[in-house]
Scaffold this motif. Sequence first.
Motif, mmCIF file in Angstrom:
data_model
loop_
_atom_site.group_PDB
_atom_site.id
_atom_site.type_symbol
_atom_site.label_atom_id
_atom_site.label_comp_id
_atom_site.label_asym_id
_atom_site.label_seq_id
_atom_site.Cartn_x
_atom_site.Cartn_y
_atom_site.Cartn_z
ATOM 1 N N GLU A 60 0.848 -1.193 0.000
ATOM 2 C CA GLU A 60 0.000 0.000 0.000
ATOM 3 C C GLU A 60 0.882 1.240 0.000
ATOM 4 O O GLU A 60 1.867 1.315 0.731
ATOM 5 C CB GLU A 60 -0.912 0.020 1.234
ATOM 6 C CG GLU A 60 -1.915 -1.122 1.281
ATOM 7 C CD GLU A 60 -2.843 -1.025 2.484
ATOM 8 O OE1 GLU A 60 -3.228 0.112 2.828
ATOM 9 O OE2 GLU A 60 -3.156 -2.065 3.069
ATOM 10 N N VAL A 62 1.476 4.795 1.193
ATOM 11 C CA VAL A 62 1.032 5.575 2.349
ATOM 12 C C VAL A 62 2.006 6.718 2.574
ATOM 13 O O VAL A 62 3.217 6.502 2.655
ATOM 14 C CB VAL A 62 0.958 4.701 3.623
ATOM 15 C CG1 VAL A 62 0.583 5.552 4.838
ATOM 16 C CG2 VAL A 62 -0.044 3.568 3.445
ATOM 17 N N ASP A 68 -5.298 9.555 7.645
ATOM 18 C CA ASP A 68 -6.367 8.614 7.301
ATOM 19 C C ASP A 68 -5.804 7.393 6.571
ATOM 20 O O ASP A 68 -6.191 6.254 6.854
ATOM 21 C CB ASP A 68 -7.423 9.303 6.440
ATOM 22 C CG ASP A 68 -8.230 10.334 7.216
ATOM 23 O OD1 ASP A 68 -8.285 10.222 8.457
ATOM 24 O OD2 ASP A 68 -8.796 11.249 6.590
ATOM 25 N N ALA A 69 -4.908 7.634 5.607
ATOM 26 C CA ALA A 69 -4.310 6.518 4.869
ATOM 27 C C ALA A 69 -3.472 5.650 5.804
ATOM 28 O O ALA A 69 -3.485 4.420 5.711
ATOM 29 C CB ALA A 69 -3.460 7.051 3.728
ATOM 30 N N HIS A 71 -3.985 5.245 8.993
ATOM 31 C CA HIS A 71 -4.907 4.491 9.851
ATOM 32 C C HIS A 71 -5.490 3.303 9.108
ATOM 33 O O HIS A 71 -5.610 2.203 9.675
ATOM 34 C CB HIS A 71 -6.037 5.399 10.345
ATOM 35 C CG HIS A 71 -6.872 4.764 11.418
ATOM 36 N ND1 HIS A 71 -7.916 3.895 11.131
ATOM 37 C CD2 HIS A 71 -6.799 4.827 12.772
ATOM 38 C CE1 HIS A 71 -8.463 3.482 12.257
ATOM 39 N NE2 HIS A 71 -7.814 4.024 13.259
ATOM 40 N N ARG A 72 -5.832 3.485 7.830
ATOM 41 C CA ARG A 72 -6.359 2.367 7.050
ATOM 42 C C ARG A 72 -5.321 1.257 6.935
ATOM 43 O O ARG A 72 -5.657 0.065 6.984
ATOM 44 C CB ARG A 72 -6.792 2.846 5.656
ATOM 45 C CG ARG A 72 -8.068 3.669 5.649
ATOM 46 C CD ARG A 72 -8.612 3.826 4.234
ATOM 47 N NE ARG A 72 -7.684 4.591 3.389
ATOM 48 C CZ ARG A 72 -7.683 5.924 3.285
ATOM 49 N NH1 ARG A 72 -8.556 6.643 3.996
ATOM 50 N NH2 ARG A 72 -6.832 6.532 2.496
ATOM 51 N N PHE A 73 -4.065 1.625 6.786
ATOM 52 C CA PHE A 73 -3.007 0.629 6.690
ATOM 53 C C PHE A 73 -2.841 -0.117 8.011
ATOM 54 O O PHE A 73 -2.696 -1.345 8.035
ATOM 55 C CB PHE A 73 -1.686 1.296 6.294
ATOM 56 C CG PHE A 73 -0.513 0.357 6.312
ATOM 57 C CD1 PHE A 73 -0.316 -0.539 5.280
ATOM 58 C CD2 PHE A 73 0.378 0.351 7.374
ATOM 59 C CE1 PHE A 73 0.757 -1.431 5.297
ATOM 60 C CE2 PHE A 73 1.450 -0.531 7.412
ATOM 61 C CZ PHE A 73 1.643 -1.416 6.363
ATOM 62 N N ALA A 75 -5.005 -0.524 10.462
ATOM 63 C CA ALA A 75 -6.192 -1.264 10.882
ATOM 64 C C ALA A 75 -6.083 -2.718 10.429
ATOM 65 O O ALA A 75 -5.829 -3.011 9.262
ATOM 66 C CB ALA A 75 -7.446 -0.614 10.309
ATOM 67 N N ALA A 101 -5.261 2.284 16.261
ATOM 68 C CA ALA A 101 -5.908 1.296 15.394
ATOM 69 C C ALA A 101 -5.966 -0.084 16.042
ATOM 70 O O ALA A 101 -6.502 -1.025 15.449
ATOM 71 C CB ALA A 101 -5.172 1.211 14.062
#
Length: 369
Positions: A60, A62, A68-69, A71-73, A75, A101
């Motif tokens: 990914e 990042v 936000d990006a 945090h998505r990674f 999670a 996260a």
Amino acid sequence: MTGTAPVVGVVGAAGAVGSVAVTELHRRGRHTLRLAGRRRAPLDALAGGLTATGSAPTVEVVDLDDADALHRFCAGCDVVLNCAGPAYLVEDRVARVALAAGADYVDAAGDDVLWEQVRALLARAPERTAVISAGMMPGLSALLPRHLAAALPQPPRALLGYLGGRDRFTATAAADYLRVGEGFGQAGAALTAGVRQSLPTRTDVELPFFPEPATAVPYLSTELERVTRDLGVTDATWHSVFAGPHVAQVLRQPPTGGDAAEALRRAAELDAFGQATYQLFVVELTTAADDARTLVLRGASASALTGAFAAVAVAALTGGNLAVGLHLAGEALDPQLAVDLLAGSAAVSDLSVFDGEAAHVGGHVEEAL
């Protein structure tokens, strides 16, 4: 940890440190890896190179400025390993998001400042575990004396250490190195009978186990002071070692302003041109009865040794070898476990313990390592 293969997310995965940590974790085959970085091409190249020996990690893109990006990674990760730098700019940015996260956290860098920042974060997430300073120094520079102490018949009285060689500086490493005196230790200092004393830098000096004359800069880190207290050592001298004339010149007359890190990087590049790079740890412990042991660790580069030890810290954490809470890797990991994990790493070409003082068992080495 979740399941039989903990999910480990690596931030800064394609860098000089991160790529080694990823390779080490993948080699052990006990983790599901997720790789993050600013650019996709290096991440894809790293992941693609691992497919021959197992399933490829996911990738990914990042940017650390995109919370936000990030945090998505993080999670869904069991552990997040941060290898992005410079440490003084990243600080607790990755730790803050990873812990929020629901992941545990390992950082290849960090010292006193990051300790305080992560401690504050864990006050709001007391069920989580964080391990910082999981690099070459700080990190291995604490673990190796602790490992060596176990080989002594009595508690140590004195510690002598050398760390360095002929190596490149990444831009990140150069920036961090130039800031080591800002709250993390004192250059030109050592301990004698538990009291700080001034020591000069030595140039063109022959050192035990080093293959060429070098510059030896005394450095008393806060990590070393903690280790000496834990081991009961009263006399401690540690040196950062640099082979080659160009780095020595920059250290003698560092440029002012924002060019200092780039000047150091270029100087190291000139010193490494056409030469085999190497990093050496030489650690000597002596008892009150003058019984001495010397440990020598050899590696190809600082980045490789840092990445390898960061992977060891992740393995110790996911293996259930650390209690919940905040830890300094070199001072919390079981030394024998860590050395056993390092033994199979391509980053470490030798790790040996000798009977006797370093000067006696490791005279000037004529061949490059």
